[in-house]
Design an enzyme around this catalytic site. Structure first.
Site, PDB file in Angstrom:
ATOM      1  NE  ARG A 116      -3.024  -7.587  -4.268  1.00 44.01           N
ATOM      2  CZ  ARG A 116      -3.814  -7.877  -3.260  1.00 44.01           C
ATOM      3  NH1 ARG A 116      -3.316  -8.016  -2.062  1.00 44.01           N
ATOM      4  NH2 ARG A 116      -5.106  -8.033  -3.434  1.00 44.01           N
TER       5      ARG A 116
ATOM      6  CB  SER B 151      -4.393  -6.469   4.874  1.00 42.18           C
ATOM      7  OG  SER B 151      -4.076  -5.175   4.407  1.00 42.18           O
TER       8      SER B 151
ATOM      9  CE  LYS C  89     -10.725  -7.517   2.019  1.00 46.22           C
ATOM     10  NZ  LYS C  89      -9.632  -6.541   1.855  1.00 46.22           N
TER      11      LYS C  89
ATOM     12  CG  HIS D 177      -1.931  -0.993   1.366  1.00 48.69           C
ATOM     13  ND1 HIS D 177      -2.144  -1.737   2.498  1.00 48.69           N
ATOM     14  CD2 HIS D 177      -2.866  -1.410   0.474  1.00 48.69           C
ATOM     15  CE1 HIS D 177      -3.157  -2.567   2.313  1.00 48.69           C
ATOM     16  NE2 HIS D 177      -3.612  -2.393   1.084  1.00 48.69           N
TER      17      HIS D 177
HETATM   18  O1  PNS Z   1      -8.777  -3.040   0.413  1.00 45.32           O
HETATM   19  P1  PNS Z   1     -10.073  -3.547  -0.166  1.00 45.32           P
HETATM   20  O2  PNS Z   1     -10.856  -4.340   0.868  1.00 45.32           O
HETATM   21  O3  PNS Z   1      -9.885  -4.324  -1.445  1.00 45.32           O
HETATM   22  O4  PNS Z   1     -10.924  -2.232  -0.549  1.00 45.32           O
HETATM   23  C1  PNS Z   1     -12.206  -2.349  -1.105  1.00 45.32           C
HETATM   24  C2  PNS Z   1     -12.967  -1.009  -0.964  1.00 45.32           C
HETATM   25  C3  PNS Z   1     -13.087  -0.645   0.521  1.00 45.32           C
HETATM   26  C4  PNS Z   1     -12.215   0.074  -1.695  1.00 45.32           C
HETATM   27  C5  PNS Z   1     -14.379  -1.215  -1.594  1.00 45.32           C
HETATM   28  O5  PNS Z   1     -15.051  -2.258  -0.936  1.00 45.32           O
HETATM   29  C6  PNS Z   1     -15.205   0.070  -1.564  1.00 45.32           C
HETATM   30  O6  PNS Z   1     -15.054   0.909  -2.430  1.00 45.32           O
HETATM   31  N1  PNS Z   1     -16.082   0.210  -0.522  1.00 45.32           N
HETATM   32  C7  PNS Z   1     -16.953   1.360  -0.390  1.00 45.32           C
HETATM   33  C8  PNS Z   1     -18.388   1.049  -0.860  1.00 45.32           C
HETATM   34  C9  PNS Z   1     -18.471   1.181  -2.371  1.00 45.32           C
HETATM   35  O7  PNS Z   1     -18.414   2.271  -2.904  1.00 45.32           O
HETATM   36  N2  PNS Z   1     -18.529   0.021  -3.070  1.00 45.32           N
HETATM   37  C10 PNS Z   1     -18.461  -0.031  -4.535  1.00 45.32           C
HETATM   38  C11 PNS Z   1     -19.750   0.263  -5.249  1.00 45.32           C
HETATM   39  S1  PNS Z   1     -21.071  -0.815  -4.834  1.00 45.32           S
END
Ligand code: PNS
Length: 164
Positions: free
Chosen positions: A91, A129, A41, A17
Site C-alpha cells: 500500500r 482490516s 496481532k 484484498h
Molecule cells: O495480513 P497480515 O497480518 O499482514 O499477514 C501477515 C502474514 C499472516 C502473512 C504473516 O504473519 C505470515 O506469513 N504468517 C505465517 C508465519 C510465517 O511464515 N511468518 C514469517 C516467517 S517467520
C-alpha cells in the site's frame, strides 16, 4: 501449473484484498488465498474458519481461486502446495520494509519461493482490516471498504462484540 499463495490475516477481507486477488489470479494458473496467523496481532474479530467462509463467499465466481487456512509457516505451506510464488499487496512505503524482510526470510526458508509485490490500487491505499474494524465500531457505512457480500457479517460481529 503455476500456483501462487496470497497469505494474510484477512480479519476481515477488504476491497483492497479483493483487488489484489483479482489482479493476481490472472497472472497464475491457481491462486490460493490462505488465512494465516500473524503472531504480532492478537485476538481478532473473526475466527480463522469464519474468515475462510467470508473469503469463499467473496471469491465464489473466480474459477482459479481457492481458499485455505494454515497455522504454520508460510514457507512450509508453499512447499507443501508446490507454490512458486507468494503474492503481497503493497500500500505504502511503510509496508515495504516489513514485507521485504518477510520475503527474504521466506526465501531463506524455502529457496525456490519468490515473493511478488503488487502495488495496491490508488483508491485502496488507505484501506486495511484495522480501518474496517474501526469504521464498523462507530457504525459507519462499510460499502467503500468491504465486499457487499460480507457487510452484514462485519456489522453483526461488531454489534455482538460491543454488547458482549
Ligand atoms: O495480513 P497480515 O497480518 O499482514 O499477514 C501477515 C502474514 C499472516 C502473512 C504473516 O504473519 C505470515 O506469513 N504468517 C505465517 C508465519 C510465517 O511464515 N511468518 C514469517 C516467517 S517467520
Amino acid at each position: 501449473m503455476k500456483i501462487a499463495v496470497y497469505p494474510g490475516s484477512f480479519d476481515p477481507i477488504t476491497l483492497g484484498h479483493l483487488n489484489i486477488i483479482k489482479r493476481a489470479a490472472v497472472c497464475f494458473d491457481r491462486l490460493v488465498v490462505c488465512v494465516m496467523v500473524n503472531s504480532g496481532k492478537d485476538g481478532g474479530l473473526f475466527t480463522p474458519d469464519e474468515r475462510v467462509e467470508l473469503i469463499h463467499r467473496v471469491v465464489d465466481r473466480l474459477p482459479n481461486v481457492e481458499v485455505d487456512r494454515s497455522s504454520g509457516l508460510l514457507s512450509d505451506y508453499c512447499r507443501r502446495r508446490k507454490a512458486c510464488a507468494v503474492v503481497k499487496g503493497l500500500r505504502a512505503v511503510s509496508d515495504y520494509e516489513k514485507e521485504v524482510q518477510m520475503a527474504l526470510i521466506n526465501r531463506k526458508l524455502n529457496p525456490r519461493l519468490e515473493t511478488m509485490f503488487l502495488p495496491s490500487s490508488a483508491k485502496y491505499t488507505y484501506l486495511s482490516s484495522s480501518v474496517v474494524k474501526e469504521m464498523a465500531f462507530y457504525g459507519s457505512d462499510l460499502s467503500d471498504f468491504v465486499p457487499r457480500e460480507i457487510i452484514g457479517d462485519v456489522n453483526e460481529k461488531m454489534r455482538q462484540r460491543r454488547e458482549g
